[in-house]
Design an enzyme around this catalytic site. Sequence first.
Site, PDB file in Angstrom:
ATOM      1  N   LYS A  54       0.790  -1.222   0.000  1.00 58.12           N
ATOM      2  CA  LYS A  54       0.000   0.000   0.000  1.00 58.12           C
ATOM      3  C   LYS A  54       0.834   1.289   0.000  1.00 58.12           C
ATOM      4  O   LYS A  54       0.348   2.334  -0.458  1.00 58.12           O
ATOM      5  CB  LYS A  54      -0.947   0.004   1.202  1.00 58.12           C
ATOM      6  CG  LYS A  54      -2.118  -0.957   1.079  1.00 58.12           C
ATOM      7  CD  LYS A  54      -3.134  -0.471   0.053  1.00 58.12           C
ATOM      8  CE  LYS A  54      -4.433  -1.253   0.147  1.00 58.12           C
ATOM      9  NZ  LYS A  54      -5.464  -0.717  -0.769  1.00 58.12           N
ATOM     10  N   SER A 309       0.687 -10.003  -0.550  1.00 63.94           N
ATOM     11  CA  SER A 309       0.487  -8.553  -0.545  1.00 63.94           C
ATOM     12  C   SER A 309       0.788  -7.856   0.775  1.00 63.94           C
ATOM     13  O   SER A 309       0.992  -6.645   0.794  1.00 63.94           O
ATOM     14  CB  SER A 309      -0.942  -8.219  -0.980  1.00 63.94           C
ATOM     15  OG  SER A 309      -1.885  -8.847  -0.147  1.00 63.94           O
TER      16      SER A 309
END
Length: 325
Positions: A54, A309
Amino acid sequence: MTTPPGIADIRAAAARLSGLIVETPLIESPELNKRFGARILFKPETLQRTGSFKFRGAYNKLSSLSDEERSRGVVAFSSGNHAQGVAASAAMFGVKAVIAMPTDAPAMKVGNVRKMGAEVVPFDRFRDDRMTVVRPYIERGMVLVPPFDDPAIIAGQGTIGLELMAQAKALGVSLDAVVIPCGGGGLSSGISIAVKDASPATAVWAVEPEHFDDTCRSLARGARVSIEPGHTSICDALLTTEPGAITFEINRRNLAGGIAVSDRAAAQAMRDAMAHLKLVVEPGGCVGLAALSSGEIELSGKCIAVVLSGGNVDFATYAEIMAAA
């Protein structure tokens, strides 16, 4: 609808992020290769700044703002990983950040956001509308940094795809498929642009938690649909209710399909990541690995890349999930 980003936008994002992000490696496990009958290359964004992918999108978004816009501060909503990316980016630019976070967000993620200097505003993800929560701050002039449905955010996440394809080329391999965790679709859409630019024949798959498979359902219907309420999942980073307008338009064009995995499968994938890759991966970050056991992706003799992720999970939760897996 806002114009979706293209490969030039992703390359520009990579230039902005150069020297600031970790170029996460491609790693593999002989044991997992043997189990799946394929060569599986993992891209561990668990090793990224703030512990997930992110930061890439958040920093690229803040970089795209004018000095005047940044001076007004930024506001975001997130269950944790985007919150940390925004908080870290805002701290680097020296601007105020306010993050609306659900009350059931992991305490570790909330604590990290506060440590980075951002203000946390709690809300109930099941009763409160998150845009309503952040609207007063937007009305005061703060700039919204969306979690996924924004061209600059998507382009930032797409830098993973640039790295991935360059690394695969350096290894002398041609990727048959890339498998990506999917919440609102920012990660999968951004990576898919870079993958398809480099290798149009490579299949790109999005993976979601069971009952939060809004992208899967939307792809099947050919239009955005929302999930039905009333469900929960251990994959706190992927609990979106509907794909973004921009992300879905990209994913609709680029994805081979979507796969939904159970919490049990995600937990087993966490165990496999720990045992064979020596990585702590959070539940949502591990759904791509879980999808390899679904039978929906052709594996035999193939070369597959899987994005891990994020790895932001506290020890108590991790131990609890491992014990139940």
